[in-house]
Design a protein around this motif. Structure first.
Motif, PDB file in Angstrom:
ATOM      1  N   PRO A   1       0.823  -1.225   0.000  1.00 35.94           N
ATOM      2  CA  PRO A   1       0.000   0.000   0.000  1.00 35.94           C
ATOM      3  C   PRO A   1       0.850   1.266   0.000  1.00 35.94           C
ATOM      4  O   PRO A   1       1.964   1.278   0.506  1.00 35.94           O
ATOM      5  CB  PRO A   1      -0.810  -0.128   1.287  1.00 35.94           C
TER       6      PRO A   1
ATOM      7  N   GLU B   1       0.541   5.587   0.766  1.00 41.27           N
ATOM      8  CA  GLU B   1      -0.278   6.588   1.450  1.00 41.27           C
ATOM      9  C   GLU B   1      -1.159   7.282   0.410  1.00 41.27           C
ATOM     10  O   GLU B   1      -0.694   7.649  -0.669  1.00 41.27           O
ATOM     11  CB  GLU B   1       0.638   7.596   2.141  1.00 41.27           C
TER      12      GLU B   1
ATOM     13  N   GLY C   1      -3.506   1.910   4.106  1.00 39.30           N
ATOM     14  CA  GLY C   1      -3.985   0.556   4.395  1.00 39.30           C
ATOM     15  C   GLY C   1      -4.342  -0.194   3.123  1.00 39.30           C
ATOM     16  O   GLY C   1      -4.465   0.384   2.047  1.00 39.30           O
ATOM     17  N   MET C   2      -4.483  -1.488   3.266  1.00 37.62           N
ATOM     18  CA  MET C   2      -4.894  -2.305   2.128  1.00 37.62           C
ATOM     19  C   MET C   2      -5.406  -3.632   2.686  1.00 37.62           C
ATOM     20  O   MET C   2      -4.900  -4.118   3.698  1.00 37.62           O
ATOM     21  CB  MET C   2      -3.704  -2.539   1.201  1.00 37.62           C
ATOM     22  N   CYS C   3      -6.384  -4.235   2.018  1.00 35.88           N
ATOM     23  CA  CYS C   3      -6.904  -5.511   2.520  1.00 35.88           C
ATOM     24  C   CYS C   3      -6.240  -6.676   1.789  1.00 35.88           C
ATOM     25  O   CYS C   3      -5.429  -6.488   0.894  1.00 35.88           O
ATOM     26  CB  CYS C   3      -8.421  -5.569   2.395  1.00 35.88           C
ATOM     27  N   GLN C   4      -6.605  -7.880   2.188  1.00 38.96           N
ATOM     28  CA  GLN C   4      -6.030  -9.082   1.571  1.00 38.96           C
ATOM     29  C   GLN C   4      -6.119  -9.082   0.059  1.00 38.96           C
ATOM     30  O   GLN C   4      -5.231  -9.564  -0.624  1.00 38.96           O
ATOM     31  CB  GLN C   4      -6.789 -10.321   2.058  1.00 38.96           C
TER      32      GLN C   4
ATOM     33  N   PRO D   1     -12.238  -2.643   3.364  1.00 34.19           N
ATOM     34  CA  PRO D   1     -11.826  -2.482   4.768  1.00 34.19           C
ATOM     35  C   PRO D   1     -11.066  -1.195   5.096  1.00 34.19           C
ATOM     36  O   PRO D   1     -11.345  -0.575   6.139  1.00 34.19           O
ATOM     37  CB  PRO D   1     -10.958  -3.718   5.020  1.00 34.19           C
ATOM     38  N   PRO D   2     -10.142  -0.740   4.255  1.00 33.40           N
ATOM     39  CA  PRO D   2      -9.414   0.467   4.677  1.00 33.40           C
ATOM     40  C   PRO D   2     -10.307   1.693   4.863  1.00 33.40           C
ATOM     41  O   PRO D   2      -9.937   2.634   5.570  1.00 33.40           O
ATOM     42  CB  PRO D   2      -8.401   0.686   3.543  1.00 33.40           C
TER      43      PRO D   2
ATOM     44  N   VAL E   1     -12.820   1.890   6.604  1.00 35.49           N
ATOM     45  CA  VAL E   1     -13.285   1.935   8.001  1.00 35.49           C
ATOM     46  C   VAL E   1     -12.543   3.015   8.793  1.00 35.49           C
ATOM     47  O   VAL E   1     -13.086   3.599   9.732  1.00 35.49           O
ATOM     48  CB  VAL E   1     -13.092   0.547   8.651  1.00 35.49           C
ATOM     49  N   GLN E   2     -11.332   3.307   8.361  1.00 36.53           N
ATOM     50  CA  GLN E   2     -10.550   4.330   9.081  1.00 36.53           C
ATOM     51  C   GLN E   2     -11.266   5.667   9.136  1.00 36.53           C
ATOM     52  O   GLN E   2     -11.128   6.416  10.100  1.00 36.53           O
ATOM     53  CB  GLN E   2      -9.205   4.542   8.381  1.00 36.53           C
TER      54      GLN E   2
ATOM     55  N   ASN F   1      -6.772  -8.876   6.766  1.00 40.59           N
ATOM     56  CA  ASN F   1      -5.742  -9.721   6.177  1.00 40.59           C
ATOM     57  C   ASN F   1      -5.775 -11.149   6.709  1.00 40.59           C
ATOM     58  O   ASN F   1      -4.851 -11.919   6.474  1.00 40.59           O
ATOM     59  CB  ASN F   1      -4.370  -9.094   6.386  1.00 40.59           C
TER      60      ASN F   1
ATOM     61  N   ARG G   1       1.156  -8.645   8.013  1.00 44.84           N
ATOM     62  CA  ARG G   1       0.226  -7.655   7.444  1.00 44.84           C
ATOM     63  C   ARG G   1      -0.915  -7.296   8.389  1.00 44.84           C
ATOM     64  O   ARG G   1      -1.823  -6.555   8.008  1.00 44.84           O
ATOM     65  CB  ARG G   1      -0.353  -8.110   6.111  1.00 44.84           C
TER      66      ARG G   1
ATOM     67  N   THR H   1      -2.625  -3.634   8.677  1.00 43.28           N
ATOM     68  CA  THR H   1      -2.378  -2.832   7.470  1.00 43.28           C
ATOM     69  C   THR H   1      -3.602  -2.670   6.601  1.00 43.28           C
ATOM     70  O   THR H   1      -3.513  -2.184   5.483  1.00 43.28           O
ATOM     71  CB  THR H   1      -1.258  -3.453   6.611  1.00 43.28           C
ATOM     72  N   GLY H   2      -4.754  -3.102   7.082  1.00 45.54           N
ATOM     73  CA  GLY H   2      -5.979  -2.875   6.317  1.00 45.54           C
ATOM     74  C   GLY H   2      -6.665  -1.643   6.832  1.00 45.54           C
ATOM     75  O   GLY H   2      -6.296  -0.526   6.499  1.00 45.54           O
ATOM     76  N   CYS H   3      -7.647  -1.848   7.713  1.00 45.07           N
ATOM     77  CA  CYS H   3      -8.371  -0.711   8.271  1.00 45.07           C
ATOM     78  C   CYS H   3      -7.674  -0.185   9.519  1.00 45.07           C
ATOM     79  O   CYS H   3      -8.030   0.871  10.027  1.00 45.07           O
ATOM     80  CB  CYS H   3      -9.801  -1.105   8.595  1.00 45.07           C
TER      81      CYS H   3
ATOM     82  N   ASP I   1       9.524  -3.881   2.016  1.00 44.18           N
ATOM     83  CA  ASP I   1       9.316  -2.444   2.004  1.00 44.18           C
ATOM     84  C   ASP I   1       8.494  -2.052   3.227  1.00 44.18           C
ATOM     85  O   ASP I   1       7.278  -2.215   3.247  1.00 44.18           O
ATOM     86  CB  ASP I   1       8.592  -2.071   0.698  1.00 44.18           C
TER      87      ASP I   1
ATOM     88  N   SER J   1       5.402   1.804   4.208  1.00 43.52           N
ATOM     89  CA  SER J   1       3.980   2.033   4.375  1.00 43.52           C
ATOM     90  C   SER J   1       3.498   1.565   5.739  1.00 43.52           C
ATOM     91  O   SER J   1       2.627   2.175   6.339  1.00 43.52           O
ATOM     92  CB  SER J   1       3.214   1.308   3.285  1.00 43.52           C
ATOM     93  N   GLN J   2       4.090   0.481   6.224  1.00 47.09           N
ATOM     94  CA  GLN J   2       3.659  -0.010   7.523  1.00 47.09           C
ATOM     95  C   GLN J   2       3.946   1.019   8.609  1.00 47.09           C
ATOM     96  O   GLN J   2       3.139   1.222   9.499  1.00 47.09           O
ATOM     97  CB  GLN J   2       4.360  -1.325   7.872  1.00 47.09           C
TER      98      GLN J   2
ATOM     99  N   GLU K   1       3.992   4.133   8.237  1.00 47.26           N
ATOM    100  CA  GLU K   1       2.979   5.180   8.103  1.00 47.26           C
ATOM    101  C   GLU K   1       1.672   4.751   8.767  1.00 47.26           C
ATOM    102  O   GLU K   1       1.041   5.511   9.461  1.00 47.26           O
ATOM    103  CB  GLU K   1       2.705   5.463   6.628  1.00 47.26           C
ATOM    104  N   VAL K   2       1.338   3.509   8.532  1.00 44.47           N
ATOM    105  CA  VAL K   2       0.095   3.002   9.102  1.00 44.47           C
ATOM    106  C   VAL K   2       0.135   3.077  10.616  1.00 44.47           C
ATOM    107  O   VAL K   2      -0.806   3.512  11.262  1.00 44.47           O
ATOM    108  CB  VAL K   2      -0.138   1.542   8.662  1.00 44.47           C
TER     109      VAL K   2
ATOM    110  N   ARG L   1      -0.233   6.465  12.827  1.00 44.19           N
ATOM    111  CA  ARG L   1      -1.476   7.205  13.047  1.00 44.19           C
ATOM    112  C   ARG L   1      -2.208   6.655  14.277  1.00 44.19           C
ATOM    113  O   ARG L   1      -1.885   5.590  14.795  1.00 44.19           O
ATOM    114  CB  ARG L   1      -2.360   7.140  11.812  1.00 44.19           C
TER     115      ARG L   1
ATOM    116  N   PRO M   1      -4.714   4.876  16.606  1.00 35.00           N
ATOM    117  CA  PRO M   1      -5.502   3.665  16.457  1.00 35.00           C
ATOM    118  C   PRO M   1      -6.991   4.006  16.361  1.00 35.00           C
ATOM    119  O   PRO M   1      -7.440   4.990  16.932  1.00 35.00           O
ATOM    120  CB  PRO M   1      -5.210   2.871  17.732  1.00 35.00           C
TER     121      PRO M   1
END
Lengths: 711, 516
Positions: A29, A31, A38-41, A175-176, A178-179, B434, B460, B463-465, B499, B502-503, B505-506, B509, B511
């Motif tokens: 993912p 920004e 974020g990113m989902c499966q 899913p992302p 939801v943030q 994930n 992971r 790393t989704g929502c 890489d 991005s993580q 960055e996640v 922020r 929670p």
């Protein structure tokens, strides 16, 4: 290393494609405002799609004995063109139909519409967005004079005090996203309306808000009840209503008959909760000093025979509260497909030309005809919406040939058994796809296409922002972009118009065609997008900064006012009987997208969610003698499906749920109803009456009539 | 082109909820425009929702929100009182004008019953003494509301839904309220004695006093204004506001004068036609069908729909029986929730009855089952349950095998709680986006991913929502505590792979999960 966006849903998460540890291309993912890193499966595993084992890499023609054989592109296109010409000579231009998709890039969607109107010159073109977005689109146009799913950036949701979310399970579907509900959940203001306690409904737990598990198909009644309370209790934004809307009196009268106790008896949501929710929304609204409120709808509320009216009721509620056109508040529809927004703006719809121009508007025809270099009179008229089109296929006066682009109808259409029969009855079925989808397997020709990371283009996300899709890899030899395919067919069919194959060139033409239309892309260029500009349509000139928020100055009707339209429930088309006493609702699981043609081919997703299931409440399971280890059969008057039972208290005891991504015996669309909304043409996917029974552990779990149609 | 045939003229007398609904149903069913519908309303107000008059009294609704939709293509004339029906000429007289009809539909509703006791013994049509009201029209509701401003004590005569709603409404305006009824308990037509007594206790908690087995004996006044009521047992109650809610009488005068058969109401058959004249129909509160007089709006609406179908579609379709039984009663009173539908324990007729009585909390729930179908329910003080039950009413095949679950649907159902990092099973999914389980996280930790960042990179998770960030942090803390040495040693032995930008960055922020 290439920066692009996810191939799936309308959230269009930003991603980077780069070689992973094993050397294969992998997605991670980036920004970006919508996915915030974020990113989902689905996104994480999306690069696996590029390596799918059964990728088609040469045109396939069905032999008389039913087997597919590889043919050269020239042979395939020559033969298709010859058969099209012959059919059209014999039966007229409308004998060839086109079915597009909401996953196609803007460029493909545009060129497909142009190809249908100028080369085939058929009036029969429509697309699978009819199944997703059409009710919200019709209601948006009716109320606001314009249809942009979210007329504001998604990030605006973050500041609201209340969000009313009807029929969307975005925690599974995107899913992302939801943030963006984090803020409203902290303030206890999330209200999720869904017959199931879905992943999204669970976001309301622990004081974050409230889940309303209503009776399927009663969203409209619920909205009328909330509007009744807002008006009766004097919670409306009176100044806003006077200054910015028409039609309040009709709406006020229409909701007078929907007092809370009556609404409770229809929806199953008690009057105390209804009053509490209405007051909470009002307290969050700007006129009462709140930080803002949103009303959002998804397919659960929209896919009904009164879906357009349901969205209208949602908009009426939002207007009563003075939300639309105010920063930090509003009404929005949550688009589903990747390019569900752009796909409906540029000419795939049966009644529209590019730029959201109506095909029966003479000035629109003149403008687009001029861009295309044809006579306005040569353009066909209005066609029919998707379900109507599909049901006509192969009938005496219906189309005898069909081109399918970016859609897997055999799995995704309502009453899919009938639709499959219609497809099988065609003289010529041409499917453009990159995998042998269930629909492709019925085709006379499969034309293999490039896929997401192999092509350039643009998509328009759920918030109306145009984004760039970029090529990261060279496509396999033997596949072609749909732009190439259309140009190749056009050349053989004697096209009098240009059918460019360079996406940038197509986009530039799209810009001219859309200039001055409702969805005006004239000022949006690849150069500006590549420079990182966040461009939301309308964007009429290269100097224009785009329009992140619509309606600040006025609504898109001539008088600048929003139109409130009185609506009332039509009732379910397929209602309960003693024989079919249970409601069926359908939806998605996190791991799969749409018909599953792509995601079922990604091993990691398939391992996580390998099969369909039927979710039912423990009480219903007990009544039906289902223990949860067996398969169950779900049957409506249209057909049956069989899948594993999954017992869960997260669903109403009178309702079962099944995901719609699966084919064959597990195809839930064998059961769903093809009845449509009279305004939008959207089918009533989201409620029908079914019987549920256990399939014996020893007996055959298969009905012979459930065998897929195969020629 | 053929000449357009004359449209069939339907005249509706009465612009109440049933008359307007009937006009709407005709307009909806009449696709070819064969019918011309005229509705004559006696009141000068726009047609309104009479059911919500008590909401006006309670101050929970304003007048404008009561106005009903005017059906498209239907003419509504207000302040149009029908003086006479000429069945011979098929006309009705309104202010000297003869209005012709092909079908005449009487939807004249009902009048409030005024008990003729001392102090209320004027002639019908005379104004009531000052401070005494019925509650049937907007004017009545306005009068009560205005009177409540200065009133100290009100007496409601009648213990039915209207009386209880009016009492609770006036209570909201700060008036002390007594309710008197000749019946032994409140809502005696809808409730058995026990729930009736609990209802009295519930309204008592709000400050409304119920006097049962007490008939009105008289009304006293001074200076033309009411100052008290007398009961038949000799007691007197002080009152400067009296609301008569002792039932309604079908409005039949017009029909009787026209020679139609009138008993309790205007007598009609299953086809809703009057017994005397097939061109004249009656629906709603004024109609006496073979199953009786309804007095509730739902059966009236059902009659409106049925009659519209019959008139528009002629002989097509079966005659729709008019069912009055099982009509739902939903009390609209702030602070009290009560719904009753269908059969009750006292008329269960052999069906299975389950009851839950909780006098302490003023709760009473009763369900009546016939086989696999819910055929009756009474639900006091349990609003959520009442709406859940009312949507199951009359729907066979979906009630639970053990009907006890109808009384307490969520009792005994353990909620799938997230649990603590320590106790949750390894198979629990921590990151839904994930598909990462607690076991996956522990395995990753053991493989050297000994921080939230490293766990995110490896599995992971988060790393989704980002919703599971605090849970992952909790698991990380738990692992750290439970096996700190191992954690430190393996952590240093392994570097983050891939890489990780991005993580980071996640994770930087906030929670999303509440309480994190």
């Amino acid at each position: 290393m290439t920066d692009t966006h996810c191939p799936y849903c309308a959230l269009q998460c930003a991603m980077r494609l780069a070689p992973g540890a094993d050397g294969d291309l992998a997605a991670s993912p980036r920004e970006f405002p919508t996915n915030r890193g974020g990113m989902c499966q689905k996104g994480w595993t999306s690069a696996d799609l590029l390596r799918t084992a059964d990728r088609i890499t040469a045109p396939l023609r069905r032999d008389p004995d039913g087997r597919f054989v590889e043919v050269s592109w020239d042979d395939a296109l020559d033969e298709i063109a010859a058969r099209v010409s012959k059919l059209q000579d014999a039966h007229g231009r409308d004998t060839v139909a086109v079915f597009g998709g909401g996953g196609l890039t803007n460029e493909k969607a545009y060129l497909l519409g142009k190809f249908a109107r100028t080369v085939l010159r058929t009036r029969f073109i429509d697309y699978n967005g009819r199944f997703c977005m059409s009710s919200a689109a019709a209601a948006g146009n009716r109320a606001f004079g314009i249809d942009r799913g979210m007329p504001f950036p998604l990030t605006d949701l973050g500041g609201a005090d209340a969000v009313l979310l009807l029929g969307s399970n975005l925690a599974d579907t995107m899913p992302p996203a939801v943030q963006h509900l984090g803020g409203v959940r902290e303030r206890g203001g999330l209200v999720v309306v869904d017959p199931r306690r879905s992943a999204t409904a669970r976001l309301c737990d622990d004081g974050a808000g409230e889940h309303l598990p209503l009776v399927p198909g009663t969203d409209l009644t619920l909205l009328l009840g909330l509007t009744h309370i807002v008006l009766a209790e004097g919670l409306a934004d009176a100044d806003f209503l006077v200054e910015r809307t028409n039609g309040l009196d009709d709406v006020r009268r229409s909701v007078a008959a929907w007092w809370p106790e009556r609404v409770a008896s229809v929806t199953g949501i008690d009057e105390g909760r209804l009053r509490r929710i209405a007051r909470q929304l009002a307290a969050a609204s700007p006129s009462r000093g709140g930080a803002g409120a949103y009303v959002l709808t998804g397919r659960g509320a929209e896919q009904h025979v009164d879906g357009t009216d349901t969205v209208t009721a949602a908009i009426n509620l939002a207007l009563c509260l003075g939300l639309p056109g105010r920063v930090g508040s509003g009404y929005g529809c949550i688009t589903g497909q990747g390019n569900g927004q752009g796909g409906r703006e540029h000419g795939q719809k049966s009644d529209q030309l590019p730029g959201y121009r109506m095909i029966d508007d003479p000035s629109a025809r003149e403008h687009v005809a001029a861009v295309w270099g044809v006579e306005p009179d040569s353009l066909p008229g209005k066609g029919v919406p998707a379900v109507d089109l599909l049901m006509r296929l192969g009938t005496d006066d219906g189309p005898r040939a069909l081109f399918v682009h970016g859609s897997n109808l055999v799995v995704s259409a309502p009453d899919a058994r009938t639709v499959t029969e219609r497809l099988a009855s065609l003289d010529l079925l041409v499917v453009c796809d990159f995998v042998p989808s269930e629909t492709a397997l019925l085709a006379d020709f499969i034309l293999p296409t490039t896929q997401w990371a192999e092509e350039e283009g643009t998509m328009t996300s759920l918030e109306g922002r145009v984004i760039r899709r970029r090529a990261a890899v060279t496509p396999p030899a033997g596949v072609r972009s749909e732009l190439d395919i259309l140009a190749g067919l056009g050349a053989r069919l004697g096209a009098a118009v240009a059918l460019p194959t360079d996406p940038r060139e197509v986009f530039d033409e799209l810009r001219r065609a859309s200039a001055g239309g409702r969805a005006d892309y004239a000022g949006i260029s690849y150069a500006r997008l590549d420079a990182g500009e966040a461009l939301y349509w309308p964007c009429p000139t290269e100097e224009h900064a785009g329009t992140p928020r619509l309606f600040a100055e006025g609504f898109a009707h001539g008088d600048g006012r929003a139109r409130m339209v009185a609506v009332s429930p039509r009732g379910r088309d397929d209602d309960l009987t003693r024989e079919s006493p249970i409601f069926l609702v359908t939806g998605r699981v996190l791991q799969h997208y749409q018909s599953g043609a792509q995601t079922r081919r990604v091993r990691r997703l398939n391992d996580a969610a390998p099969a369909a299931y039927v979710e039912l409440h423990p009480q219903l399971a007990a009544r039906l003698g289902i223990e949860g280890v067996e398969e169950v059969r779900v049957t409506s008057s249209r057909g049956s499906m069989v899948a594993q039972a999954r017992i869960s208290a997260d669903i109403r005891p009178d309702t079962v749920f099944a995901p719609f991504h699966f084919a064959g015996l597990a195809r839930i669309n064998s059961v769903t109803n093809a009845a449509t909304d009279p305004i939008s043409g959207m089918p009533e996917f989201k409620v029908c009456a079914v019987a549920v029974e256990a399939v014996g552990p020893t007996g055959p779990s298969v009905h012979p009539e459930l065998e897929e149609v195969a020629r | 082109m053929t000449r357009q045939p004359r449209r069939t003229r339907v005249v509706v007398v009465g612009a109440g909820m049933v008359g307007i609904r009937f006009a709407e149903e005709v307009a909806r069913a009449d696709r070819e425009g064969r019918f011309e519908v005229l509705v004559l309303g006696e009141e000068a107000y726009e047609p309104y929702n009479r059911i919500l008059l008590t909401e006006l009294v309670a101050g929970r609704a304003d007048l404008a929100s009561l106005a009903l939709a005017r059906p498209d293509g239907v003419t509504v004339r207000l302040a149009a009182r029908v003086q006479e029906i000429d069945r011979e000429a098929r006309t009705v007289q309104v202010d000297g004008e003869a209005i012709p009809y092909d079908h005449l539909v009487l939807a004249t509703g009902a009048q409030a019953r005024v008990l003729r006791v001392p102090g209320l013994d004027g002639d019908p049509g005379d104004p009531l003494p000052g401070g005494v009201f019925v509650l049937r029209s907007v004017d009545d509701a306005r009068g009560i509301t205005a009177a409540a401003l200065n009133a100290k004590r009100a007496v409601v005569v009648g213990g039915g839904p209207l009386g209880v709603e009016a009492a609770c409404g006036m209570r909201l305006r700060g008036v002390a309220v007594d309710v008197i009824s000749f019946a032994g308990h409140l809502l005696d037509r809808d409730l058995d004695p026990e729930p009736g007594r609990l209802l009295a206790a519930a309204v008592g908690d709000l400050g409304v006093t119920f006097h049962g087995n007490a008939a009105l004996a008289g009304v006293t006044h001074s200076d033309g204004h009411v100052d008290g009521v007398g009961l038949d047992d000799g007691r007197t109650l002080a009152a400067d506001l009296v609301v008569l809610a002792a039932g309604a009488v079908p409005e039949t005068a017009l029909a009787a004068a026209a020679g139609l058969e009138v008993a309790h109401g205007i007598v009609v058959g299953d086809d809703l036609a009057t017994t005397v004249d097939p061109a004249v129909f009656a629906i709603g509160d004024c109609a006496q069908t073979p199953s009786g007089v309804s007095g509730l709006v739902a059966p009236g609406w059902e009659q409106a729909r049925a009659l519209a179908q019959r008139l528009v579609h002629g002989e097509i379709g079966e005659p729709v029986p008019v069912v009055l039984a099982g009509a739902a009663m939903r009390l609209k009173a702030a602070g009290v929730s009560l719904v009753s539908m269908g059969r009750k324990a006292s008329n269960a007729d052999g069906a299975r009855v389950l009851t839950m009585s909780d006098p302490y909390a003023r709760r009473y729930v009763e369900v009546v089952l016939d086989g696999d179908e819910l055929v009756g329910m009474t639900c006091l003080g349990a609003a959520e349950l009442s709406s859940t039950l009312s949507v199951q009413f009359g729907r066979p095949g979906v009630v639970p095998l053990d009907p006890l679950q109808l009384l307490a649907p969520s009792a005994g159902q353990a909620d799938a709680a997230a649990g603590s990092p320590t106790t949750m099973p390894g198979s629990t999914t921590v990151c839904r986006c994930n598909g990462v389980t607690k076991r996956d996280l522990v395995k990753a930790w053991e493989g050297g991913a000994c921080s939230v960042d490293a766990l995110a990179t490896t599995t992971r998770a988060t790393t989704g929502c980002g919703g599971c960030t605090s849970l992952v942090r909790g698991i990380c803390d738990w692992l750290q505590t439970s096996d700190p040495d191992d954690g430190v040693s393996t952590r240093s032995a392994r570097s983050t792979s891939g890489d990780g930008v991005s993580q980071v960055e996640v994770l930087d922020r906030e929670p999303v999960v509440k309480g994190a």
